[in-house]
Design an enzyme around this catalytic site. Structure first.
Site, PDB file in Angstrom:
ATOM      1  N   THR A  43      10.780  11.898   1.706  1.00 48.76           N
ATOM      2  CA  THR A  43       9.394  12.231   2.045  1.00 48.76           C
ATOM      3  C   THR A  43       9.098  13.688   1.724  1.00 48.76           C
ATOM      4  O   THR A  43       9.854  14.577   2.103  1.00 48.76           O
ATOM      5  CB  THR A  43       9.139  11.971   3.548  1.00 48.76           C
ATOM      6  OG1 THR A  43       9.398  10.594   3.821  1.00 48.76           O
ATOM      7  CG2 THR A  43       7.709  12.313   3.920  1.00 48.76           C
TER       8      THR A  43
ATOM      9  N   GLY B  54      15.831  26.369  -4.443  1.00 50.51           N
ATOM     10  CA  GLY B  54      16.404  26.683  -5.745  1.00 50.51           C
ATOM     11  C   GLY B  54      17.772  26.066  -5.964  1.00 50.51           C
ATOM     12  O   GLY B  54      18.107  25.641  -7.071  1.00 50.51           O
TER      13      GLY B  54
ATOM     14  N   SER C 268      12.273  28.914  -6.184  1.00 54.64           N
ATOM     15  CA  SER C 268      12.215  28.730  -4.742  1.00 54.64           C
ATOM     16  C   SER C 268      11.049  29.518  -4.159  1.00 54.64           C
ATOM     17  O   SER C 268      10.730  30.617  -4.629  1.00 54.64           O
ATOM     18  CB  SER C 268      13.528  29.194  -4.115  1.00 54.64           C
ATOM     19  OG  SER C 268      13.553  28.967  -2.735  1.00 54.64           O
ATOM     20  N   ALA C 269      10.434  28.973  -3.113  1.00 51.83           N
ATOM     21  CA  ALA C 269       9.222  29.577  -2.549  1.00 51.83           C
ATOM     22  C   ALA C 269       9.482  30.855  -1.759  1.00 51.83           C
ATOM     23  O   ALA C 269       8.665  31.774  -1.765  1.00 51.83           O
ATOM     24  CB  ALA C 269       8.515  28.569  -1.642  1.00 51.83           C
ATOM     25  N   HIS C 270      10.614  30.933  -1.071  1.00 49.69           N
ATOM     26  CA  HIS C 270      10.796  32.035  -0.131  1.00 49.69           C
ATOM     27  C   HIS C 270      11.079  33.389  -0.786  1.00 49.69           C
ATOM     28  O   HIS C 270      11.155  34.404  -0.104  1.00 49.69           O
ATOM     29  CB  HIS C 270      11.876  31.697   0.909  1.00 49.69           C
ATOM     30  CG  HIS C 270      13.282  31.803   0.410  1.00 49.69           C
ATOM     31  ND1 HIS C 270      14.099  32.867   0.705  1.00 49.69           N
ATOM     32  CD2 HIS C 270      14.023  30.955  -0.337  1.00 49.69           C
ATOM     33  CE1 HIS C 270      15.290  32.670   0.157  1.00 49.69           C
ATOM     34  NE2 HIS C 270      15.266  31.518  -0.483  1.00 49.69           N
TER      35      HIS C 270
ATOM     36  N   GLN D 220      14.494  34.494  -8.916  1.00 52.49           N
ATOM     37  CA  GLN D 220      14.154  35.904  -8.711  1.00 52.49           C
ATOM     38  C   GLN D 220      12.929  36.356  -9.505  1.00 52.49           C
ATOM     39  O   GLN D 220      12.414  37.452  -9.268  1.00 52.49           O
ATOM     40  CB  GLN D 220      15.350  36.794  -9.081  1.00 52.49           C
ATOM     41  CG  GLN D 220      16.535  36.667  -8.153  1.00 52.49           C
ATOM     42  CD  GLN D 220      16.289  37.264  -6.783  1.00 52.49           C
ATOM     43  OE1 GLN D 220      15.474  38.167  -6.610  1.00 52.49           O
ATOM     44  NE2 GLN D 220      17.000  36.773  -5.773  1.00 52.49           N
TER      45      GLN D 220
ATOM     46  N   CYS E 151      31.897  39.100   3.286  1.00 48.47           N
ATOM     47  CA  CYS E 151      33.031  38.672   4.105  1.00 48.47           C
ATOM     48  C   CYS E 151      33.111  37.155   4.089  1.00 48.47           C
ATOM     49  O   CYS E 151      32.141  36.475   4.414  1.00 48.47           O
ATOM     50  CB  CYS E 151      32.868  39.171   5.536  1.00 48.47           C
ATOM     51  SG  CYS E 151      33.000  40.962   5.694  1.00 48.47           S
TER      52      CYS E 151
ATOM     53  N   ASN F  69      20.158  38.164  -9.620  1.00 53.35           N
ATOM     54  CA  ASN F  69      19.754  38.456  -8.243  1.00 53.35           C
ATOM     55  C   ASN F  69      20.365  39.735  -7.683  1.00 53.35           C
ATOM     56  O   ASN F  69      19.817  40.339  -6.762  1.00 53.35           O
ATOM     57  CB  ASN F  69      20.117  37.274  -7.331  1.00 53.35           C
ATOM     58  CG  ASN F  69      21.563  36.846  -7.479  1.00 53.35           C
ATOM     59  OD1 ASN F  69      21.995  36.471  -8.574  1.00 53.35           O
ATOM     60  ND2 ASN F  69      22.309  36.878  -6.402  1.00 53.35           N
TER      61      ASN F  69
END
Length: 386
Positions: free
Chosen positions: A237, A71, A199-201, A179, A324, A151
Site C-alpha cells: 500500500t 533510497g 530519497s525525500a528526507h 545527495q 563505531c 555523500n
C-alpha cells in the site's frame, strides 16, 4: 546555547510547507489508493500530482517514477532487478569503490549469487575515470552503477560522460542521486540514465519515502511481491502522506534551486577558506566540482569522534569519516579509497550546509573550530610526537 545544524548530508528538517501539504492526508484524505470510492480516488490524484512534480524535477515522464520506502530500497531494486532480469545477457556489473553501502552491499550480495563485480578505483579527488570504465567493460557487462555525488566528500561525478559510454555499449546505467536531487540540476535524458534512485528526507521531505526512475523499456520486475501497486513494480500500500510530502519538496526545490544553490555555494566556499587556515588541515574531494553545501576536511593528530563531541558541546552538529561498529573503529571506505591513511581518515570532519544556514553561523563555526582543534592537539600523543 546556540544550536547550529551542519549535518544536512545525513538528513534535513521537513520544510513547513511540506508538513502543511501532508497534514490533510493523515486525518481527512486517508483513503487507500487501491479503493474505487472517492476517498481512494482522492489519494490517487494526490500521488499522481506528486509523481508529476518529481518527474518534472529530473525531466522524466510521470509513469517512469516508482515510489519506494527510500533510497536504499530504490538502489536495491535497481541493481538486483537489472541483474536478475538480464542474466541471460551476462553477469558482470561495474560500480565504484566509494558508493553508498546501499549500492556497495547490494553488489557484495550479488557476488555471492555468482555475479562478477568490478569496483572502479577513484583518484585523490574522488573521480571515476571514464577511460578506466571503458577498459573494464566486457561482453558480459550488463550494468554500471555510479553515484551522482558522494555523500561524504561531495565530489560530483561526470555522469553525462559515463551515461554516454554505457549507451554506446548498450549497457544499463544506474545512478544514486540521494545527495543531488533538488540540489543540482538533473536531466535523465541528457545524462543517458536508465535508472535513478533518490530519497525525500535529503531535500526537506519526510523520512521513509523515496523513488526509483526506470526509463521506459528497461527490463525489471518487482523486488517486493504482493499486490499490483506502482504498475506491478512495487507491491505494498502506497505511503500516500509521505509521497505527497516528497512531491511538495520537489516542487519547492525546483522553485528555489538556483537561488539557494548560490547561497549554499557561497557559504560553503567561505567555510572551506576559513577552515583551511588551520594548520595541518586539508579539504577532501574536489575544490569546486562538489555538492553546494558539502565541505569535508581532515585534521592531522586528532580523531573525528573527539572533534564531534567538542563541537556538539558548542551547539554544532556535524559528522565524521569513521563509525563505531561492534566495538571496532573503522575508517571511512570513501576516504581510504581517495588515498588517505586510516589515521588521516579518522581525523575527518564533514560539514554539510542547508538552505536555512546563515553567514553568521559559518562565522561562529570558524571561531570555535580552530580553538577545539588546538585543544585536542595539545591533548594528543600523536601531535606531541610529530
Amino acid at each position: 546555547m546556540k544550536r547550529i545544524y551542519l549535518d544536512h548530508g545525513a538528513t534535513t528538517p521537513v520544510d513547513k510547507e511540506v508538513t502543511k501539504t501532508m497534514l490533510p492526508y493523515f486525518t481527512e484524505k486517508y483513503g487507500n489508493v487501491s479503493s474505487l470510492h472517492s476517498f481512494g480516488r482522492e489519494a490517487m490524484e494526490a500521488i499522481d500530482k506528486a509523481r508529476e512534480h518529481i518527474a518534472k524535477l529530473i525531466n522524466a515522464e510521470p509513469k517512469e517514477i516508482i515510489f519506494t520506502s527510500g533510497g536504499t530500497e530504490a538502489d536495491n531494486m535497481a541493481i538486483k532487478e537489472i541483474a536478475f532480469n538480464n542474466r541471460e545477457k551476462g553477469n558482470h556489473i561495474i560500480t565504484s569503490k566509494i558508493e553508498h553501502p546501499a549500492v556497495e552491499n547490494t553488489c557484495k550480495f550479488l557476488e555471492k549469487m555468482g555475479f562478477k563485480i568490478t569496483y572502479l578505483a577513484v583518484d585523490k579527488e574522488g573521480f571515476v575515470s571514464t577511460e578506466e570504465l571503458e577498459k573494464t567493460i566486457t561482453k558480459e557487462t550488463i550494468l554500471v552503477s555510479i553515484m551522482h555525488a558522494n555523500n561524504e566528500i561531495g565530489t560530483i561525478q561526470p555522469i553525462e560522460e559515463i551515461g554516454k559510454t554505457c549507451k554506446e555499449n548498450n549497457i544499463y546505467f544506474h545512478t544514486d542521486t540521494v545527495q543531488t536531487v533538488g540540489k543540482v540540476p538533473i536531466d535523465v535524458k541528457k545524462m543517458n540514465v536508465d535508472l535513478l534512485s533518490s530519497s525525500a528526507h535529503k531535500l526537506y521531505g519526510p523520512k521513509g519515502v523515496g523513488f526509483l526512475f526506470v526509463r521506459e523499456g528497461t527490463k525489471i520486475s518487482s523486488l517486493i511481491h504482493g499486490g499490483n501497486h506502482e504498475n506491478g513494480l512495487r507491491a505494498g500500500t502506497e505511503n500516500v502522506t509521505g509521497i505527497v510530502g516528497f512531491g511538495k519538496a520537489c516542487e519547492l526545490a525546483m522553485e528555489r534551486m538556483n537561488k539557494k544553490t548560490t547561497h549554499l555555494t557561497n557559504l560553503r566556499d567561505k567555510l572551506i577558506k576559513g577552515v583551511l587556515e588551520i594548520e595541518d588541515c586539508w579539504l577532501n574531494g574536489h575544490q569546486t566540482k562538489r555538492l553546494p553545501g558539502n565541505a569535508n576536511f581532515s585534521f592531522k593528530y586528532i580523531e573525528g569522534e573527539s572533534l564531534l563531541m567538542y563541537l556538539d558541546e558548542k551547539g554544532i552538529a556535524a559528522s565524521t569519516g569513521s563509525a563505531c561498529s561492534t566495538k571496532e573503529l573503522k575508517p571511512s571506505h570513501v576516504l581510504t579509497a581517495i588515498g588517505l591513511k586510516p589515521e588521516e581518515a579518522h581525523g575527518s570532519l564533514r560539514l554539510t550546509l542547508g538552505k536555512d544556514n546563515t553567514e553568521e553561523e559559518v562565522d561562529y563555526v570558524l571561531k570555535v573550530l580552530p580553538e577545539i582543534v588546538e585543544k585536542l592537539r595539545k591533548m594528543s600523543p600523536l601531535a606531541k610526537n610529530k
